[in-house]
Design an enzyme around this catalytic site. Structure first.
Site, PDB file in Angstrom:
ATOM      1  N   SER A 189       0.796  -1.220   0.000  1.00 34.93           N
ATOM      2  CA  SER A 189       0.000   0.000   0.000  1.00 34.93           C
ATOM      3  C   SER A 189       0.831   1.275   0.000  1.00 34.93           C
ATOM      4  O   SER A 189       0.351   2.322  -0.426  1.00 34.93           O
ATOM      5  CB  SER A 189      -0.947   0.003   1.201  1.00 34.93           C
ATOM      6  OG  SER A 189      -0.226  -0.174   2.398  1.00 34.93           O
TER       7      SER A 189
ATOM      8  N   HIS B 137      -5.553  -3.799  -1.918  1.00 38.01           N
ATOM      9  CA  HIS B 137      -5.363  -2.889  -3.055  1.00 38.01           C
ATOM     10  C   HIS B 137      -5.338  -3.624  -4.390  1.00 38.01           C
ATOM     11  O   HIS B 137      -5.064  -3.011  -5.428  1.00 38.01           O
ATOM     12  CB  HIS B 137      -4.066  -2.093  -2.883  1.00 38.01           C
ATOM     13  CG  HIS B 137      -4.085  -1.222  -1.675  1.00 38.01           C
ATOM     14  ND1 HIS B 137      -4.603   0.052  -1.682  1.00 38.01           N
ATOM     15  CD2 HIS B 137      -3.703  -1.470  -0.403  1.00 38.01           C
ATOM     16  CE1 HIS B 137      -4.512   0.567  -0.474  1.00 38.01           C
ATOM     17  NE2 HIS B 137      -3.969  -0.337   0.322  1.00 38.01           N
TER      18      HIS B 137
ATOM     19  N   LYS C 125     -12.138  -0.100  -0.923  1.00 43.09           N
ATOM     20  CA  LYS C 125     -11.195   0.607  -1.799  1.00 43.09           C
ATOM     21  C   LYS C 125     -11.761   0.559  -3.228  1.00 43.09           C
ATOM     22  O   LYS C 125     -12.689   1.299  -3.509  1.00 43.09           O
ATOM     23  CB  LYS C 125      -9.800  -0.010  -1.632  1.00 43.09           C
ATOM     24  CG  LYS C 125      -9.321   0.083  -0.171  1.00 43.09           C
ATOM     25  CD  LYS C 125      -7.908  -0.352  -0.002  1.00 43.09           C
ATOM     26  CE  LYS C 125      -7.521  -0.625   1.439  1.00 43.09           C
ATOM     27  NZ  LYS C 125      -7.678   0.488   2.363  1.00 43.09           N
TER      28      LYS C 125
HETATM   29  C1  LIG Z   1      -2.854  -3.593   2.603  1.00 44.26           C
HETATM   30  C2  LIG Z   1      -4.006  -3.247   3.495  1.00 44.26           C
HETATM   31  N1  LIG Z   1      -4.562  -4.206   4.246  1.00 44.26           N
HETATM   32  C3  LIG Z   1      -5.593  -3.947   5.064  1.00 44.26           C
HETATM   33  C4  LIG Z   1      -6.131  -2.692   5.163  1.00 44.26           C
HETATM   34  C5  LIG Z   1      -7.245  -2.456   6.104  1.00 44.26           C
HETATM   35  O1  LIG Z   1      -8.457  -2.491   5.447  1.00 44.26           O
HETATM   36  P1  LIG Z   1      -9.724  -1.682   6.012  1.00 44.26           P
HETATM   37  O2  LIG Z   1      -9.558  -0.266   5.584  1.00 44.26           O
HETATM   38  O3  LIG Z   1     -10.890  -2.366   5.430  1.00 44.26           O
HETATM   39  O4  LIG Z   1      -9.635  -1.815   7.506  1.00 44.26           O
HETATM   40  C6  LIG Z   1      -5.574  -1.646   4.402  1.00 44.26           C
HETATM   41  C7  LIG Z   1      -6.061  -0.254   4.419  1.00 44.26           C
HETATM   42  O5  LIG Z   1      -6.970   0.216   4.903  1.00 44.26           O
HETATM   43  C8  LIG Z   1      -4.488  -1.937   3.554  1.00 44.26           C
HETATM   44  O6  LIG Z   1      -3.927  -0.967   2.827  1.00 44.26           O
END
Ligand SMILES: Cc1ncc(COP(=O)(O)O)c(C=O)c1O
Length: 393
Positions: free
Chosen positions: A179, A207, A238
């Site tokens: 990310s 992502h 997302k």
């Molecule tokens: C790689 C990654 N995993 C997990 C999450 C967490 O997901 P959520 O926003 O649904 O809590 C994110 C960002 O929010 C992320 O960028």
């Protein structure tokens, strides 16, 4: 009342180190151009990759579900909060991912913590990429298993850890798309090593869902490994434009999580309208591949524009980080871009390593060429002013 001056002192220190964060409200909908503090800015900081956060089909699905099913689920899934829309979405996600079954989680953060604290135990080993998302890092911290961290995407390091492990069970965990780096995990090599050393693989497709692979099915599809990764999680907030998360895998995996995973069991189920939005989003992901193509065309255009100017562009996906290094300089670039009508988030530690402050641009399918040209122009001016690129460029 207790004295909270220690918090004020800690905040002062955060400010002195140029690490202070504040929240910046956006008025109106999430679209390529948004209103912030009375000005229109080009939004280049969102994970709304396919532009679905404001899509009429998602709005309609949510409104209809609100009218038919009401607002809240009222209880956890294990008690009386399991509604037919949750089940319909889980079946749909399982089909989409080419897996036997899927399970909804309220957030990706909770899914990762739940998986890592449920699937491995004392005597097991989690092997995690050093740049995995914070929710994986926190899941590792909370897990009872031992944790080894391998250098970012370094397969020789991963293999060395596997070679020296005599643990009962080994779980390799990686972001599919990193990310903060915008890079893709070398999943084919990870799969190969996992088979060689009898390890499980867990991929975070937060992502990658809707973005990677011909059908937008994520990292496994991108590498021709659909259905060949034991544990796949992803988010609905997302590219899918809504909120929530999923885990996809075998029936046994999902059944075990329903019975043992605390971040699934002990929390109120997602509102049914959220599930309806995700179902509508999946229709678009599957039915409109041209939207994903536009995202990748925009990605190529913007990345090439920045690289031509001489910026240190990282990765290969719609997440397009520009390495700056210094925290204060990064935030100065963030402010100057904003003053020119472009919202690109500056990232500092602990989100990125101490040497790695950067501007993280993120492309959307719905950015127009005019949006991207204006953003590139702003990057060029700010890059020259702050000597991030040479004058001649
Ligand atoms: C790689 C990654 N995993 C997990 C999450 C967490 O997901 P959520 O926003 O649904 O809590 C994110 C960002 O929010 C992320 O960028």
């Amino acid at each position: 009342m207790s004295d909270l001056t220690f918090l004020a002192d800690a905040l002062e220190e955060i400010k002195e180190r140029d690490l202070y964060r504040r929240l910046r409200p956006i008025s109106g909908v999430q679209s390529p151009r948004v209103q912030m503090e009375g000005h229109e800015v080009i939004l280049l900081s969102s994970n709304n990759y396919l532009g679905l956060a404001d899509h009429p089909a998602l709005r309609k699905a949510a409104i209809e579900a609100l009218e038919r099913y009401g607002c809240g689920a009222g209880a956890s899934r294990s008690i009386s909060g399991s509604m037919e829309l949750h089940h319909a979405l889980e079946e749909r996600i399982a089909r989409f991912k080419g897996c036997e079954a899927a399970l909804l989680f309220n957030t990706g953060y909770m899914a990762n913590i739940g998986l890592l604290t449920t699937l491995v135990e004392h005597g097991d080993l989690i092997i995690s990429d050093e740049f995995n998302h914070a929710s994986i890092v926190d899941g590792c911290r909370l897990a009872r298993a031992e944790v080894s961290v391998y250098r970012h995407r370094a397969m020789d390091h991963l293999e060395a850890i596997l070679q020296h492990s005599s643990h009962r069970r080994r779980l390799i965990v990686t972001d599919g798309v990193f990310s903060m780096e915008g890079a893709i995990a070398p999943l084919a090599e990870i799969r190969h090593l996992a088979d060689r050393y009898q390890a499980l693989v867990m991929v975070d497709d937060a992502h990658a869902t809707g973005v990677l692979g011909e059908g937008g099915r994520g990292t496994a599809e991108h590498f021709g490994l659909a259905g060949q990764v034991e544990i796949q999680m992803g988010t609905l907030g997302k590219a899918l434009g809504g909120f929530g998360a999923y885990v996809a895998g075998s029936k046994a995996l999902i059944d075990y999580l329903i019975n043992r995973c605390r971040t699934f069991m002990y929390t109120t189920a997602l509102p049914p309208a959220i599930a309806a939005m995700a179902l509508a989003a999946l229709d678009i992901v599957e039915g409109e591949p041209q939207r994903r193509q536009r995202l990748w065309d925009n990605t190529a255009y913007f990345r090439q524009g920045l690289a031509r100017m001489g910026f240190a562009v990282m990765g290969e996906t719609p997440i397009c980080p520009v390495l700056v290094g210094d925290n204060a300089l990064t935030m100065e670039a963030d402010r100057r871009l904003m003053a020119r009508g472009v919202f690109v988030q500056g990232l500092r530690p602990p989100t990125v390593p101490p040497w790695g402050a950067r501007l993280r641009a993120a492309l959307m399918a719905t950015h127009t060429r005019e949006d991207l040209d204006k953003a590139l122009e702003a990057f060029q001016s700010v890059g020259r002013e702050l000597a991030l690129i040479g004058e001649g460029r």
